[in-house]
Every structure is written in C-alpha cells, then in structure tokens.
Motif scaffolding. Structure first.
Motif, mmCIF file in Angstrom:
data_model
loop_
_atom_site.group_PDB
_atom_site.id
_atom_site.type_symbol
_atom_site.label_atom_id
_atom_site.label_comp_id
_atom_site.label_asym_id
_atom_site.label_seq_id
_atom_site.Cartn_x
_atom_site.Cartn_y
_atom_site.Cartn_z
ATOM 1 N N ILE A 3 43.106 33.362 92.383
ATOM 2 C CA ILE A 3 43.468 34.662 92.397
ATOM 3 C C ILE A 3 44.885 34.766 91.894
ATOM 4 O O ILE A 3 45.426 33.865 92.273
ATOM 5 C CB ILE A 3 43.624 35.058 93.957
ATOM 6 N N PRO A 4 44.993 35.715 91.068
ATOM 7 C CA PRO A 4 46.488 35.849 90.527
ATOM 8 C C PRO A 4 47.515 35.955 91.674
ATOM 9 O O PRO A 4 47.144 36.732 92.742
ATOM 10 C CB PRO A 4 46.550 36.908 89.564
ATOM 11 N N PHE A 5 48.546 35.256 91.523
ATOM 12 C CA PHE A 5 49.456 35.241 92.824
ATOM 13 C C PHE A 5 49.828 36.660 93.229
ATOM 14 O O PHE A 5 50.102 36.874 94.277
ATOM 15 C CB PHE A 5 50.837 34.582 92.317
ATOM 16 N N ASP A 6 50.237 37.534 92.411
ATOM 17 C CA ASP A 6 50.624 38.778 92.584
ATOM 18 C C ASP A 6 49.389 39.820 93.026
ATOM 19 O O ASP A 6 49.679 41.172 93.448
ATOM 20 C CB ASP A 6 51.290 39.713 91.253
ATOM 21 N N GLN A 7 48.366 39.317 93.156
ATOM 22 C CA GLN A 7 47.113 39.916 93.744
ATOM 23 C C GLN A 7 46.471 39.536 94.941
ATOM 24 O O GLN A 7 45.326 39.837 95.559
ATOM 25 C CB GLN A 7 46.082 39.984 92.728
ATOM 26 N N LEU A 8 47.404 38.540 95.552
ATOM 27 C CA LEU A 8 46.808 38.045 96.888
ATOM 28 C C LEU A 8 46.919 39.035 97.945
ATOM 29 O O LEU A 8 47.987 40.033 97.920
ATOM 30 C CB LEU A 8 47.896 36.842 97.273
ATOM 31 N N PRO A 9 46.171 39.137 99.015
ATOM 32 C CA PRO A 9 46.121 40.116 100.180
ATOM 33 C C PRO A 9 47.375 39.692 100.924
ATOM 34 O O PRO A 9 47.837 38.434 101.139
ATOM 35 C CB PRO A 9 45.084 39.659 100.813
ATOM 36 N N PRO A 10 48.127 40.607 101.540
ATOM 37 C CA PRO A 10 49.261 40.226 102.340
ATOM 38 C C PRO A 10 49.158 39.289 103.580
ATOM 39 O O PRO A 10 49.960 38.607 103.657
ATOM 40 C CB PRO A 10 49.867 41.660 103.091
ATOM 41 N N GLN A 11 47.807 39.022 104.142
ATOM 42 C CA GLN A 11 47.826 38.479 105.363
ATOM 43 C C GLN A 11 47.407 36.806 104.771
ATOM 44 O O GLN A 11 47.340 35.932 105.364
ATOM 45 C CB GLN A 11 46.731 38.609 106.001
ATOM 46 N N SER A 12 47.400 36.566 103.165
ATOM 47 C CA SER A 12 47.339 35.293 102.612
ATOM 48 C C SER A 12 48.284 34.351 103.123
ATOM 49 O O SER A 12 49.552 34.443 103.480
ATOM 50 C CB SER A 12 47.231 35.350 101.151
ATOM 51 N N ARG A 13 47.862 33.023 103.558
ATOM 52 C CA ARG A 13 48.738 32.086 104.220
ATOM 53 C C ARG A 13 49.417 31.224 103.007
ATOM 54 O O ARG A 13 48.649 30.939 101.985
ATOM 55 C CB ARG A 13 47.666 30.926 104.866
ATOM 56 N N LEU A 14 50.875 30.990 103.177
ATOM 57 C CA LEU A 14 51.440 30.282 102.302
ATOM 58 C C LEU A 14 52.038 28.886 102.757
ATOM 59 O O LEU A 14 52.179 28.535 103.955
ATOM 60 C CB LEU A 14 52.614 30.917 102.111
ATOM 61 N N TRP A 15 52.175 27.788 101.870
ATOM 62 C CA TRP A 15 52.753 26.770 101.911
ATOM 63 C C TRP A 15 53.960 26.803 100.891
ATOM 64 O O TRP A 15 53.639 26.651 99.548
ATOM 65 C CB TRP A 15 51.692 25.434 101.921
ATOM 66 N N ILE A 16 55.227 26.508 101.257
ATOM 67 C CA ILE A 16 56.401 26.729 100.391
ATOM 68 C C ILE A 16 56.735 25.254 100.510
ATOM 69 O O ILE A 16 57.489 24.633 101.475
ATOM 70 C CB ILE A 16 57.541 27.739 100.750
ATOM 71 N N TYR A 17 56.994 24.642 99.104
ATOM 72 C CA TYR A 17 57.743 23.593 99.085
ATOM 73 C C TYR A 17 59.037 23.691 97.920
ATOM 74 O O TYR A 17 58.650 24.350 96.786
ATOM 75 C CB TYR A 17 56.738 22.650 98.162
ATOM 76 N N GLN A 18 60.147 23.507 98.510
ATOM 77 C CA GLN A 18 61.060 23.572 97.740
ATOM 78 C C GLN A 18 61.561 22.164 97.151
ATOM 79 O O GLN A 18 61.585 21.006 97.697
ATOM 80 C CB GLN A 18 62.337 23.626 98.896
ATOM 81 N N SER A 19 61.901 22.270 95.857
ATOM 82 C CA SER A 19 62.175 20.957 94.960
ATOM 83 C C SER A 19 63.752 20.814 95.326
ATOM 84 O O SER A 19 64.517 21.619 95.466
ATOM 85 C CB SER A 19 61.804 21.140 93.531
ATOM 86 N N ASN A 20 63.889 19.628 94.905
ATOM 87 C CA ASN A 20 65.315 19.089 95.270
ATOM 88 C C ASN A 20 66.387 19.391 94.056
ATOM 89 O O ASN A 20 67.352 19.091 94.267
ATOM 90 C CB ASN A 20 65.422 17.658 95.662
ATOM 91 N N ARG A 21 65.743 19.951 93.046
ATOM 92 C CA ARG A 21 66.477 20.435 91.804
ATOM 93 C C ARG A 21 65.916 21.497 91.267
ATOM 94 O O ARG A 21 64.531 21.448 91.316
ATOM 95 C CB ARG A 21 66.822 19.185 90.758
#
Length: 160
Positions: A3-21
């Motif tokens: 699914i294109p990211f901007d078309q995800l339903p609001p309740q879609s679950r996320l996992w966010i990974y922050q890079s060190n750079r």
C-alpha cells in the motif's frame, strides 16, 4: 500486498527505526525499492499483509501494516527485524540504537544522546517546544497528526 505509504488507514500499526546518521541521497535511492519489495512480500502465517514502508527525513525507517486487514504475527515481526538488520549491515548504519533522541531544529534532524539531555535542557538548547521525533508513535494517524511533536507532549515532558 503493498500500500502506498500516504494511503495507509489511520489505525495502521507502525514500527519506527531511527538511524544513527542521515542516509545519503544515493542510499535512499537504493533502499526505497528494497522497502517496497519487503512490504509487498511481508506476510503473516502465509497470508500477505497490507503493508507499506517509507524513509522519512532520510533518518527514519518506518514499516507499517494495516492491522484491521491482517495482524502481524510474532514471526512476521521477526522477519521485519531481520530485514532491518540486513539493511544495517548492507549500508553500515544502525537502526537499533535507542540511546539517541532526534529533534527537528532549524529544519534539520539533530540527535542528542540520552546522557546529554539534561545538560541540553539546562542550557536552553532543548525546551518544551522543541519538536521531538517520538519513535514510540504506533499508528499512522498519530504519525500524520503529531510527528514530530513538541517535547512537552511526549514522555520528555518530565524534563521541563
């Protein structure tokens, strides 16, 4: 199923990974098709997930799944972690260092070590209005509405 990211339903679950750079433009160009392929193939117990993946601010890798269609299982979450680890190895970047916090300052992502936070607050370099990228955001609707958000509206509020 991708699914294109901007078309995800609001309740879609996320996992966010922050890079060190910050990732370079060349790295972003190389990673984006890998993200789309992963999201397309990502499954839970043999059933395809309605998934997406995106790089935000060249520093945050976000995996998403429409949980109302099919929930991600432990095995599928393990598969996503393996995928992120493979990206780390390939691009010589870390996505699992939770000791750094990211803020939006002067239009740029700036990271601060946890051990530096009190000092930065005391010096006025970070205040309650400083925009904070909270990687604990867990759904797409919240990401869209409040990310980054003022530090006072996150777990960092105790520092002010």
């Amino acid at each position: 199923m991708y699914i294109p990211f901007d078309q995800l339903p609001p309740q879609s679950r996320l996992w966010i990974y922050q890079s060190n750079r910050p990732l370079t433009e060349a790295e972003v160009a190389e990673i984006k098709p890998l993200l789309e392929r992963f999201a397309t193939e990502w499954s839970s117990h043999g059933k395809g997930l309605q998934a997406s993946a995106e790089l935000l601010h060249n520093q945050f890798l976000v995996l998403a799944n429409n949980e109302s269609a099919t929930s991600a299982s432990g095995c599928s979450i393990d598969a996503s972690v393996r995928f992120v680890r493979e990206l780390e190895e390939r691009f010589k970047v870390s996505f699992f260092d939770r000791t750094r916090l990211a803020f939006l300052k002067d239009g740029k992502v700036q990271t601060v070590g946890m051990q530096e936070l009190k000092q930065k607050v005391a010096a006025g370099e970070i205040d309650e209005n400083t925009l904070y990228f909270d990687t604990l955001v867990n759904n797409y609707g919240e990401l869209q509405a409040r990310w980054p958000r003022p530090a006072r509206n996150s777990w960092l509020s105790r520092y002010f």
